[in-house]
Enzyme design. Structure first.
Site, PDB file in Angstrom:
ATOM      1  N   VAL A   1       5.137 -28.979  -5.127  1.00  0.00           N
ATOM      2  CA  VAL A   1       4.308 -29.071  -6.324  1.00  0.00           C
ATOM      3  C   VAL A   1       4.060 -27.666  -6.831  1.00  0.00           C
ATOM      4  O   VAL A   1       3.847 -26.734  -6.071  1.00  0.00           O
ATOM      5  CB  VAL A   1       2.972 -29.819  -6.069  1.00  0.00           C
ATOM      6  CG1 VAL A   1       3.230 -31.268  -5.722  1.00  0.00           C
ATOM      7  CG2 VAL A   1       2.161 -29.174  -4.981  1.00  0.00           C
ATOM      8  N   SER A   2       4.117 -27.533  -8.140  1.00  0.00           N
ATOM      9  CA  SER A   2       3.941 -26.204  -8.722  1.00  0.00           C
ATOM     10  C   SER A   2       2.874 -26.172  -9.812  1.00  0.00           C
ATOM     11  O   SER A   2       2.603 -25.115 -10.360  1.00  0.00           O
ATOM     12  CB  SER A   2       5.265 -25.689  -9.274  1.00  0.00           C
ATOM     13  OG  SER A   2       5.790 -26.590 -10.220  1.00  0.00           O
ATOM     14  N   THR A   3       2.303 -27.326 -10.115  1.00  0.00           N
ATOM     15  CA  THR A   3       1.226 -27.351 -11.099  1.00  0.00           C
ATOM     16  C   THR A   3       0.057 -28.160 -10.544  1.00  0.00           C
ATOM     17  O   THR A   3       0.238 -28.969  -9.633  1.00  0.00           O
ATOM     18  CB  THR A   3       1.676 -27.999 -12.433  1.00  0.00           C
ATOM     19  OG1 THR A   3       1.874 -29.400 -12.220  1.00  0.00           O
ATOM     20  CG2 THR A   3       2.927 -27.356 -12.983  1.00  0.00           C
TER      21      THR A   3
ATOM     22  N   GLN B   1       0.373 -32.075 -10.533  1.00  0.00           N
ATOM     23  CA  GLN B   1       1.195 -32.794  -9.567  1.00  0.00           C
ATOM     24  C   GLN B   1       0.360 -33.098  -8.327  1.00  0.00           C
ATOM     25  O   GLN B   1      -0.444 -32.291  -7.894  1.00  0.00           O
ATOM     26  CB  GLN B   1       2.426 -31.975  -9.202  1.00  0.00           C
ATOM     27  CG  GLN B   1       3.348 -31.761 -10.379  1.00  0.00           C
ATOM     28  CD  GLN B   1       4.470 -30.797 -10.064  1.00  0.00           C
ATOM     29  OE1 GLN B   1       4.261 -29.780  -9.424  1.00  0.00           O
ATOM     30  NE2 GLN B   1       5.662 -31.143 -10.516  1.00  0.00           N
TER      31      GLN B   1
END
Length: 46
Positions: free
Chosen positions: A10-12, A15
Site C-alpha cells: 500500500v502506498s496511499t 488503501q
C-alpha cells in the site's frame, strides 16, 4: 502441498492492507488453495 504467498503493498492512506488480506483469503478459500502467507509493505508518509 503448494506454498501460497501473497505480496501486498500500500502506498496511499486510501488503501487498506487488512481489507486486501481479507479479499485474498476469500479467494484462496474459494479456490481451495490452503494456507496463505502474507508479505506486506507500507510506504512511509514522509
Amino acid at each position: 502441498m503448494a506454498r501460497n504467498t501473497a505480496y501486498l503493498r500500500v502506498s496511499t492512506i486510501d488503501q487498506d492492507l487488512e481489507k486486501s488480506k481479507a479479499q485474498i483469503l476469500l479467494l484462496a478459500n474459494d479456490k481451495n488453495l490452503g494456507k496463505v502467507e502474507f508479505v506486506d509493505e507500507k510506504m512511509s508518509e514522509e
